[in-house]
Design an enzyme around this catalytic site. Structure first.
Site, PDB file in Angstrom:
ATOM      1  N   LYS A 106       0.810  -1.216   0.000  1.00  0.00           N
ATOM      2  CA  LYS A 106       0.000   0.000   0.000  1.00  0.00           C
ATOM      3  C   LYS A 106       0.845   1.269   0.000  1.00  0.00           C
ATOM      4  O   LYS A 106       0.350   2.343  -0.334  1.00  0.00           O
ATOM      5  CB  LYS A 106      -0.968  -0.018   1.170  1.00  0.00           C
ATOM      6  CG  LYS A 106      -2.060  -1.071   0.974  1.00  0.00           C
ATOM      7  CD  LYS A 106      -3.176  -0.944   1.977  1.00  0.00           C
ATOM      8  CE  LYS A 106      -4.319  -1.890   1.656  1.00  0.00           C
ATOM      9  NZ  LYS A 106      -3.994  -3.293   2.004  1.00  0.00           N
TER      10      LYS A 106
HETATM   11  C1  LIG Z   1      -4.727  -4.296   1.568  1.00  0.00           C
HETATM   12  C2  LIG Z   1      -4.047  -5.593   1.522  1.00  0.00           C
HETATM   13  C3  LIG Z   1      -4.491  -6.608   0.669  1.00  0.00           C
HETATM   14  C4  LIG Z   1      -5.728  -6.461  -0.182  1.00  0.00           C
HETATM   15  O1  LIG Z   1      -5.576  -5.520  -1.207  1.00  0.00           O
HETATM   16  P1  LIG Z   1      -6.863  -4.938  -1.965  1.00  0.00           P
HETATM   17  O2  LIG Z   1      -6.345  -3.937  -2.908  1.00  0.00           O
HETATM   18  O3  LIG Z   1      -7.752  -4.335  -0.907  1.00  0.00           O
HETATM   19  O4  LIG Z   1      -7.534  -6.095  -2.617  1.00  0.00           O
HETATM   20  C5  LIG Z   1      -3.751  -7.766   0.615  1.00  0.00           C
HETATM   21  N1  LIG Z   1      -2.655  -7.954   1.381  1.00  0.00           N
HETATM   22  C6  LIG Z   1      -2.214  -7.002   2.221  1.00  0.00           C
HETATM   23  C7  LIG Z   1      -1.014  -7.270   3.041  1.00  0.00           C
HETATM   24  C8  LIG Z   1      -2.887  -5.794   2.320  1.00  0.00           C
HETATM   25  O5  LIG Z   1      -2.440  -4.857   3.143  1.00  0.00           O
END
Ligand SMILES: *Cc1c(COP(=O)(O)O)cnc(C)c1O
Length: 433
Positions: A106
């Protein structure tokens, strides 16, 4: 660059408005009209580019002359000073997306978005209030992406007791323009509070509210870049290209569709979920049935009503036949996930987090009846140390804490406890000024 709402009721907006607002008033999601196709020259030059050069080129293609090139360069160079290496584990490759400051993918979206918003607010008197619901990793990435960005206040809502200690420390210890609220409820409650706030007339009259969840287009655009970066690192680019994407709100998967639209030759996308298998169910039978989320060890994917699903439907014009051909869905229990973490550690001497393990299992299942060689890439979405309490007992060793994290863990937790009633949240927001 014009964007429309997936509900097609609210008027079109330019990028600045889409990014500062987050959500259109009709409660749809903003989508760019043109998913431009990168010119052949881009892919010819790709082997010689650094990550940041690639990101600048792609951003230029997407926003055109809307943002001056020098500004784009500034935004990218401030956002990214970390890599996304492709690790070869044999039949399966891992795209390591956790080398950023908060150790999860993210960071790629949040840091770009923070800089972009900062640019749009330069010289204006407007103060933007970012509201963000987090099941763990979004909160820390957004907090760090927006820390000390002028003109922006960030409020993070997270479910009490449902995020790991490390995750909690990452967004409750920063202070400055970042406030954390601990909701007595689930992630879905947090998401509902944020969505309700955006539609509340009193709040919108008093405050400029915006979202940094993956409903904001500014997070998804830069996430498409690392798919291209994975491709760049492949030795034989002619083989079929598969991405397995551990998914919750499906922002990451939507970004892969963006990359595909840009011309990345993706052969198949694999949607991997934990027990919250709303999308794999839809892919199987055509029925999209959101339901309350259940808690799992891959908690960043505990989502009962994936918000980016509307974007996927929009990209495909609601055509289930095509969606279910292009995207394959798999879901796994916590037991299967734990076994996978153990197995990959034993067989490959590589440690993965629970989310990555879900993606790994899905890729294995997908490859089962394939005999031809391929580029099978699993996105490693978080560093395993963020989920040390789950992973360490499974692998029987301690995971070394990277330095950028150990610094953060020394801070003091500061958060505001709150019920899941919207009225309480509203009152707090109305009175905070
Ligand atoms: C947010 C997150 C996801 C999911 O991602 P999306 O874009 O919401 O589908 C998967 N793994 C981790 C570690 C995350 O932080």
């Amino acid at each position: 660059m014009l964007l429309y709402s997936t509900k097609k009721i609210s008027p079109d907006v330019d990028l600045k408005e889409a990014v500062l607002k987050g959500l259109p008033p009709d409660n749809g999601l903003y989508m760019p009209y043109e998913m431009f196709h990168a010119p052949a020259s881009f892919f010819e030059n790709l082997p010689h580019m650094t990550y940041n050069e690639m990101a600048v080129e792609l951003t230029k293609h997407i926003v055109g002359s809307y943002i001056p090139e020098a500004k784009i360069q500034e935004i990218i160079s401030q956002a990214y000073d970390f890599d996304a290496p492709l690790i070869d584990l044999g039949e399966i490759k891992i795209l390591e997306l956790y080398q950023g400051p908060t150790l999860a993918f993210k960071d790629f979206g949040a840091r770009f978005m923070g800089r972009l918003m900062g640019y749009f607010l330069e010289g204006s008197k407007q103060e933007v209030n970012i509201l963000v619901a987090t099941s763990g990793d979004t909160g820390s990435a957004v907090a760090h992406g927006f820390l000390n960005v002028e003109g922006i206040k960030v409020t993070i809502l997270y479910p009490k007791g449902k995020v790991s200690d490390i995750q909690e420390k990452q967004f409750t210890t920063l202070g400055a323009n970042i406030t954390a609220i601990e909701i007595d409820g689930t992630f879905d409650d947090c998401q509902r509070l944020v969505k309700t706030a955006f539609l509340d007339r009193d709040l919108n009259e008093k405050l400029t509210l915006s979202s940094a969840n993956s409903i904001n287009i500014a997070r998804l655009i830069p996430q498409s870049f690392y798919y291209v970066w994975a491709y760049k690192q492949l030795e034989d680019k002619s083989l079929p290209l598969y991405f397995s994407i551990p998914s919750g709100n499906f922002g990451n998967l939507t970004a892969c569709l963006f990359a595909q639209a840009m011309g990345l030759p993706v052969s198949k996308i694999i949607a991997a979920t934990n027990a919250n298998d709303i999308v794999p169910q839809y892919l199987q039978n055509g029925n999209f049935v959101p339901r309350p989320s259940v808690s799992t060890i891959s908690n960043a994917m505990d989502v009962g009503n994936p918000s980016n699903f509307a974007r996927i439907l929009d990209i495909y014009n609601n055509d289930w036949e095509t969606i279910h051909t292009d995207i394959k869905g798999y879901s796994y229990s916590d037991t299967e996930t734990s076994e996978c973490i153990k197995k990959v550690h034993q067989e490959k001497n590589f440690t993965i987090c629970p989310h990555t393990a879900v993606g790994y299992l899905a890729m294995e299942a997908f490859l089962k009846d394939k005999s031809e060689p391929s580029n099978a890439i699993v996105l490693a979405t978080a560093h395993p140390v963020k989920f040390g309490n789950v992973v360490e007992p499974l692998i029987g060793e301690k995971i070394e804490i990277p330095q950028r994290l150990s610094k953060m863990l020394k801070g003091e937790k500061q958060s505001i406890p709150m019920s899941k009633n919207f009225d309480d949240f509203k009152e707090w927001l109305m009175n905070r000024m």
